[in-house]
Design a protein around this motif. Structure first.
Motif, PDB file in Angstrom:
ATOM      1  N   ILE A  24      26.138 -14.554   0.612  1.00 43.19           N
ATOM      2  CA  ILE A  24      27.380 -14.637   1.362  1.00 43.19           C
ATOM      3  C   ILE A  24      27.677 -13.285   2.002  1.00 43.19           C
ATOM      4  CG2 ILE A  24      29.854 -15.061   1.236  1.00 43.19           C
ATOM      5  CD1 ILE A  24      29.327 -16.932  -1.095  1.00 43.19           C
ATOM      6  N   VAL A  25      27.734 -13.270   3.316  1.00 46.27           N
ATOM      7  CA  VAL A  25      28.042 -12.060   4.066  1.00 46.27           C
ATOM      8  C   VAL A  25      29.467 -12.189   4.580  1.00 46.27           C
ATOM      9  CG1 VAL A  25      27.446 -10.623   6.048  1.00 46.27           C
ATOM     10  CG2 VAL A  25      25.636 -11.760   4.731  1.00 46.27           C
ATOM     11  N   GLY A  26      30.297 -11.206   4.280  1.00 45.66           N
ATOM     12  CA  GLY A  26      31.693 -11.270   4.675  1.00 45.66           C
ATOM     13  C   GLY A  26      32.044 -10.317   5.791  1.00 45.66           C
ATOM     14  N   ILE A  27      33.289 -10.391   6.216  1.00 44.70           N
ATOM     15  CA  ILE A  27      33.765  -9.561   7.321  1.00 44.70           C
ATOM     16  C   ILE A  27      33.749  -8.075   6.946  1.00 44.70           C
ATOM     17  CG2 ILE A  27      36.202  -9.738   6.646  1.00 44.70           C
ATOM     18  CD1 ILE A  27      36.907  -9.907   9.594  1.00 44.70           C
ATOM     19  N   ARG A  28      33.905  -7.799   5.658  1.00 39.42           N
ATOM     20  CA  ARG A  28      33.854  -6.405   5.199  1.00 39.42           C
ATOM     21  C   ARG A  28      32.466  -5.811   5.431  1.00 39.42           C
ATOM     22  NH1 ARG A  28      37.200  -3.850   1.765  1.00 39.42           N
ATOM     23  NH2 ARG A  28      38.155  -5.857   1.167  1.00 39.42           N
ATOM     24  N   ASP A  29      31.418  -6.627   5.211  1.00 43.02           N
ATOM     25  CA  ASP A  29      30.046  -6.153   5.422  1.00 43.02           C
ATOM     26  C   ASP A  29      29.800  -5.835   6.896  1.00 43.02           C
ATOM     27  OD1 ASP A  29      29.150  -6.611   2.661  1.00 43.02           O
ATOM     28  OD2 ASP A  29      29.431  -8.732   3.166  1.00 43.02           O
TER      29      ASP A  29
ATOM     30  N   ALA B 276      30.622   0.237  11.518  1.00 42.58           N
ATOM     31  CA  ALA B 276      31.418   1.467  11.395  1.00 42.58           C
ATOM     32  C   ALA B 276      32.766   1.328  12.081  1.00 42.58           C
ATOM     33  CB  ALA B 276      30.644   2.657  11.945  1.00 42.58           C
ATOM     34  N   VAL B 277      33.413   0.188  11.817  1.00 41.85           N
ATOM     35  CA  VAL B 277      34.765  -0.041  12.338  1.00 41.85           C
ATOM     36  C   VAL B 277      35.605  -0.619  11.193  1.00 41.85           C
ATOM     37  CG1 VAL B 277      34.011  -0.441  14.711  1.00 41.85           C
ATOM     38  CG2 VAL B 277      34.208  -2.377  13.125  1.00 41.85           C
ATOM     39  N   SER B 278      36.895  -0.776  11.454  1.00 46.20           N
ATOM     40  CA  SER B 278      37.771  -1.332  10.427  1.00 46.20           C
ATOM     41  C   SER B 278      37.643  -2.852  10.370  1.00 46.20           C
ATOM     42  CB  SER B 278      39.224  -0.965  10.729  1.00 46.20           C
ATOM     43  OG  SER B 278      39.674  -1.629  11.893  1.00 46.20           O
ATOM     44  N   ILE B 279      38.075  -3.414   9.243  1.00 43.24           N
ATOM     45  CA  ILE B 279      38.067  -4.862   9.095  1.00 43.24           C
ATOM     46  C   ILE B 279      38.981  -5.504  10.141  1.00 43.24           C
ATOM     47  CG2 ILE B 279      38.725  -6.753   7.557  1.00 43.24           C
ATOM     48  CD1 ILE B 279      37.905  -4.996   5.205  1.00 43.24           C
ATOM     49  N   ALA B 280      40.099  -4.846  10.439  1.00 39.68           N
ATOM     50  CA  ALA B 280      41.036  -5.375  11.427  1.00 39.68           C
ATOM     51  C   ALA B 280      40.395  -5.454  12.806  1.00 39.68           C
ATOM     52  CB  ALA B 280      42.290  -4.504  11.484  1.00 39.68           C
ATOM     53  N   THR B 281      39.568  -4.463  13.135  1.00 37.87           N
ATOM     54  CA  THR B 281      38.890  -4.466  14.437  1.00 37.87           C
ATOM     55  C   THR B 281      37.892  -5.616  14.519  1.00 37.87           C
ATOM     56  OG1 THR B 281      39.117  -2.071  14.641  1.00 37.87           O
ATOM     57  CG2 THR B 281      37.462  -3.138  16.029  1.00 37.87           C
ATOM     58  N   VAL B 282      37.166  -5.863  13.438  1.00 31.46           N
ATOM     59  CA  VAL B 282      36.231  -6.989  13.413  1.00 31.46           C
ATOM     60  C   VAL B 282      37.000  -8.303  13.581  1.00 31.46           C
ATOM     61  CG1 VAL B 282      34.550  -8.259  12.038  1.00 31.46           C
ATOM     62  CG2 VAL B 282      34.566  -5.760  11.976  1.00 31.46           C
ATOM     63  N   SER B 283      38.130  -8.412  12.900  1.00 36.28           N
ATOM     64  CA  SER B 283      38.941  -9.621  12.987  1.00 36.28           C
ATOM     65  C   SER B 283      39.406  -9.866  14.424  1.00 36.28           C
ATOM     66  CB  SER B 283      40.151  -9.509  12.053  1.00 36.28           C
ATOM     67  OG  SER B 283      40.954 -10.665  12.148  1.00 36.28           O
ATOM     68  N   ARG B 284      39.853  -8.803  15.086  1.00 37.47           N
ATOM     69  CA  ARG B 284      40.296  -8.945  16.483  1.00 37.47           C
ATOM     70  C   ARG B 284      39.134  -9.349  17.379  1.00 37.47           C
ATOM     71  NH1 ARG B 284      42.849  -4.081  15.636  1.00 37.47           N
ATOM     72  NH2 ARG B 284      41.429  -3.028  17.108  1.00 37.47           N
ATOM     73  N   ALA B 285      37.976  -8.760  17.153  1.00 37.93           N
ATOM     74  CA  ALA B 285      36.804  -9.073  17.978  1.00 37.93           C
ATOM     75  C   ALA B 285      36.395 -10.531  17.837  1.00 37.93           C
ATOM     76  CB  ALA B 285      35.640  -8.161  17.606  1.00 37.93           C
ATOM     77  N   LEU B 286      36.568 -11.069  16.633  1.00 37.68           N
ATOM     78  CA  LEU B 286      36.178 -12.458  16.396  1.00 37.68           C
ATOM     79  C   LEU B 286      37.208 -13.449  16.927  1.00 37.68           C
ATOM     80  CD1 LEU B 286      34.830 -12.131  12.733  1.00 37.68           C
ATOM     81  CD2 LEU B 286      33.479 -12.382  14.824  1.00 37.68           C
ATOM     82  N   ASN B 287      38.477 -13.102  16.794  1.00 39.44           N
ATOM     83  CA  ASN B 287      39.536 -14.039  17.159  1.00 39.44           C
ATOM     84  C   ASN B 287      40.045 -13.880  18.578  1.00 39.44           C
ATOM     85  OD1 ASN B 287      39.921 -15.456  14.571  1.00 39.44           O
ATOM     86  ND2 ASN B 287      40.507 -13.429  13.822  1.00 39.44           N
ATOM     87  N   ASN B 288      39.905 -12.680  19.115  1.00 36.47           N
ATOM     88  CA  ASN B 288      40.370 -12.423  20.480  1.00 36.47           C
ATOM     89  C   ASN B 288      39.457 -11.374  21.111  1.00 36.47           C
ATOM     90  OD1 ASN B 288      41.804 -12.306  22.828  1.00 36.47           O
ATOM     91  ND2 ASN B 288      43.570 -11.222  21.971  1.00 36.47           N
ATOM     92  N   PRO B 289      38.256 -11.784  21.542  1.00 35.19           N
ATOM     93  CA  PRO B 289      37.254 -10.818  22.015  1.00 35.19           C
ATOM     94  C   PRO B 289      37.754  -9.899  23.122  1.00 35.19           C
ATOM     95  CG  PRO B 289      36.284 -12.993  21.766  1.00 35.19           C
ATOM     96  CD  PRO B 289      37.765 -13.164  21.577  1.00 35.19           C
ATOM     97  N   GLY B 290      38.656 -10.396  23.958  1.00 43.99           N
ATOM     98  CA  GLY B 290      39.150  -9.584  25.059  1.00 43.99           C
ATOM     99  C   GLY B 290      40.009  -8.415  24.632  1.00 43.99           C
ATOM    100  N   SER B 291      40.467  -8.403  23.379  1.00 43.99           N
ATOM    101  CA  SER B 291      41.339  -7.323  22.906  1.00 43.99           C
ATOM    102  C   SER B 291      40.564  -6.113  22.388  1.00 43.99           C
ATOM    103  CB  SER B 291      42.249  -7.853  21.788  1.00 43.99           C
ATOM    104  OG  SER B 291      41.487  -8.189  20.630  1.00 43.99           O
ATOM    105  N   VAL B 292      39.246  -6.195  22.379  1.00 41.69           N
ATOM    106  CA  VAL B 292      38.407  -5.116  21.857  1.00 41.69           C
ATOM    107  C   VAL B 292      37.520  -4.587  22.984  1.00 41.69           C
ATOM    108  CG1 VAL B 292      36.643  -4.507  20.157  1.00 41.69           C
ATOM    109  CG2 VAL B 292      38.410  -6.176  19.578  1.00 41.69           C
TER     110      VAL B 292
END
Length: 348
Positions: free
Chosen positions: A5-10, A16-32
């Motif tokens: 199981i690979v998670g968002i933290r991995d 080399a970014v924050s978990i919040a940045t990964v979340s934004r990239a996945l849910n709203n790609p235009g915001s990153v």
């Protein structure tokens, strides 16, 4: 073998970014920023990370899934539009769920019910012939939808497409301007198809402006199939007095007319002018190449996707958008021959 199981933290650690940045990239790609998004995408691919759609839906109350109910997949225009839509939605992280209705509003309603039960966020429908039950369902579930292939700015439902009546009017005007006065039509079936019926109205309006009518014997409705179009053309061309020009409900119908004219020894455009509608890929390669009305199919479907994504994102979006249907003149239309020189119709 137990799946790792690979998670968002991995992914965040690898990129080399924050978990919040990964979340934004996945849910709203235009915001990153693009370079950061590329790094996150590369990390996710390297780790084999796949977002948990169910978890994302629970947290955001969105599945990032758009539904589309079209009449059939046995139509080149629909296939092309759906391909353009899917490509456009995918770039924004949306999934397309597709179903067909067979031009039956009740089937369309049941397919929409199935999609709603699977958590679609928005819905794309073809035309504006829908059951009241479907309209109530979408209203009560607060699911945004848009009608494609039509332009109805006077109605309260979002639409994107061409003005089909005006486009057919312009097609018929082309034949009238060439000098044709004996004009018939091989139309698509108009039952539950507001695009087809609007095109018939457009032809009638153009003829009426010249004091002409569309006689019942010169108007046939057929499914979008070559065999049916050929049979209709055979019946029309066998009349004692047949049209010198035919407006066809779409290019596939026009192909059938061209094939039957060739079989009957009727030369296009010398003895018969043929007008198509849609401008499919084959239309410019035929001999004679087909005069037709070009519709920007890719634009219609991508604009429909844009409307839903903007609406779901709380951004302003125009409810109605008209695309231009442009006349493409090729080899299948020409001025009519004089009555004395015109070949006698088969069976005449």
């Amino acid at each position: 073998m137990k799946r790792k199981i690979v998670g968002i933290r991995d992914v965040a650690q690898q990129a080399a970014v924050s978990i919040a940045t990964v979340s934004r990239a996945l849910n709203n790609p235009g915001s990153v920023r693009p370079e950061v998004r590329s790094r996150i995408d590369a990390a996710a691919e390297a780790l084999g990370y796949i977002p948990d759609a169910a978890a994302r839906a629970l947290s955001s109350r969105r599945t990032r899934t758009i539904g589309a109910v079209i009449p059939t997949v046995d139509n080149a225009m629909f296939a092309r539009g759906i391909e353009a839509l899917q490509r456009h939605l995918s770039l924004q992280g949306y999934l397309l769920l597709l179903a067909t209705s067979g031009y039956d509003p009740e089937v369309e309603y049941r397919q929409a019910q199935n999609m709603v039960s699977r958590g679609i966020d928005g819905l794309i429908l073809r035309g504006d012939v829908h059951t009241e039950a479907l309209r109530r369902l979408l209203a009560t579930q607060r699911i945004p939808f848009i009608n494609v292939g039509v332009y109805h700015p006077d109605r309260p439902y979002p639409s994107v497409g061409a003005d089909n009546e005006m486009a057919a009017y312009r097609a018929c005007r082309h034949l009238l301007d060439l000098g044709h006065r004996q004009i018939g039509m091989v139309a698509a079936l108009s039952a539950h198809n507001d695009r087809a019926s609007a095109r018939v109205l457009g032809v009638r309006r153009a003829l009426a402006e010249h004091g002409l009518e569309l006689p019942a014997r010169w108007l046939l409705e057929v499914p979008y199939h070559l065999d049916d179009a050929r049979q209709a053309a055979r019946a029309l061309l066998a009349l004692p007095e047949h049209p010198t020009a035919l407006v066809c409900g779409n290019d596939v119908i026009a192909y059938g007319v061209l094939l039957e004219a060739e079989r009957s020894g009727i030369r296009v455009p010398d003895d018969l002018s043929v007008m198509g509608f849609d401008d499919l890929e084959w239309s410019r390669h035929l001999r004679p190449s087909l005069t037709t009305m070009h519709l920007p199919t890719d634009e219609v479907w991508t604009r429909a996707g844009d409307y839903l994504m903007r609406t779901l994102g709380g951004q302003p979006a125009a409810m109605h958008h008209e695309v231009d249907a442009s006349l493409v003149v090729r080899e299948s239309t020409a001025p009519p021959r004089s009555p004395r020189r015109r070949a006698k119709a088969p069976g005449g």
